[in-house]
Motif scaffolding. Structure first.
Motif: not given
Length: 323
Positions: A46, A48, A251, A278-279, A291, A293, A301, A303
């Motif tokens: 990840a 970011s 998902k 979370f997912d 993935q 997330s 936040d 991914d």
């Protein structure tokens, strides 16, 4: 390990393992099959504006005769016992390099029984500004934890078994008999996501997971399929293949809530560095997690995307035990 695969489908169809969130009536068992899990090594990354995160997850099987030497003893209650058919092990290594704060490495290894995903033990080792080792031994009545830390700067460079600052604690379960006939630990959730037959499964599901000091009920919901772009390296049978395409993804959403008395301060559930809900997104065709997330205190936040995956040549427990 001979014979273990023949019993997996039957053993996983245990009617009390997963139940609907509504307690009035039990739901059918989750449709889980060990052989459905297609991977044995996953690498995620990840990136970011708040920093970088790398996570590796390895799945193996420990032979029945080896697990006893790995499990610590508990002074309270009867410790959870390994089944005679072998034990699943998950190793997770995470490197976090936030824009603000120090770089940290966290290694976790967990062991659970394949028949019902019940946790046996979890060991977490953190290196960085704060270093420690925490061993969690699961029992019938709670979790026994042994925490080790360096006693001084001299011990900082030593291995955890040489650290002399030791603290022991025991965390009682709440509502286990009525609400949690089977208790998992967080690392098993990624394995569970791959083992569920999402096409046939009835959602939501409710499972119980012990996190750091408290027991949590996790509600698992299945969302609609969605198209996602993937770009990862697939390793199988000595061949590396770049997978770069748009796929249909399933998902799975996870919503934790602590099972504690009202006068106790709730802890925040954590999974692979994410906090709270979370997912997990799965490739609908292969079942590979592509993935993860959620939210992180260091990265906001985020991914977490699949970077590479080592796929089983044969999707059997025996193949998972191979290096």
């Amino acid at each position: 390990m001979r014979g273990i695969g023949d019993r997996y489908l039957l053993l996983f169809l245990i009617p009390f393992l997963f139940q609907n969130v509504g307690r009035a009536q039990s739901s059918p068992a989750a449709n889980i099959d060990f052989d459905r899990v297609p991977w044995r090594l996953l690498s995620f990354k990840a990136n970011s504006s708040f920093g970088n995160l790398e996570t590796d997850v390895q799945l193996t099987v420990v032979q029945a005769g080896e697990i006893a030497e790995l499990l610590i003893a508990s002074p309270q209650y009867r410790a959870a016992q390994a089944s005679g058919s072998g034990t699943v092990s998950i190793r997770v290594r995470s490197n976090a390099d936030p824009l603000l704060g120090s770089r940290e490495e966290l290694k976790t290894q967990s062991w659970f029984n394949p028949e019902n995903i019940a946790a046996l033990q979890r060991v977490r080792v953190r290196r960085g500004k704060q270093s420690w080792q925490k061993s969690y031994r699961f029992t019938q009545g709670g979790v026994y934890r042994v925490r080790k830390k360096p006693a001084d700067e001299h011990e900082q460079g030593m291995t955890p078994d040489q650290w002399t600052s030791v603290q022991k604690a025991f965390y009682e379960y709440n509502g286990k008999d009525s609400e949690c006939p089977v208790i998992m630990e967080p690392n098993g959730l990624l394995y569970l996501a791959s083992a569920i037959d999402v096409e046939r499964q009835q959602f939501p599901l409710s499972i119980c997971v012990f996190n750091k000091k408290q027991l949590h009920r996790l509600k698992i919901s299945g969302g609609p399929d969605q198209a996602l772009e993937v770009d990862y390296l697939e390793k199988a049978q000595g061949t590396d293949t770049r997978i770069r395409k748009r796929i249909d993804a399933v998902k799975l959403s996870f919503e934790p809530s602590p099972l504690i008395p009202p006068d106790i301060e709730p802890e925040t559930f954590s999974f692979l560095g994410l906090k709270g809900n979370f997912d997990i997104f799965l490739d609908k065709a292969s079942g590979i997690p592509i993935q993860i997330s959620g939210g992180s205190s260091s990265f906001g936040d985020v991914d977490i995307l699949l970077h590479s995956a080592k796929i089983n040549a044969r999707r059997t427990p025996a193949s998972l035990s191979q290096p």
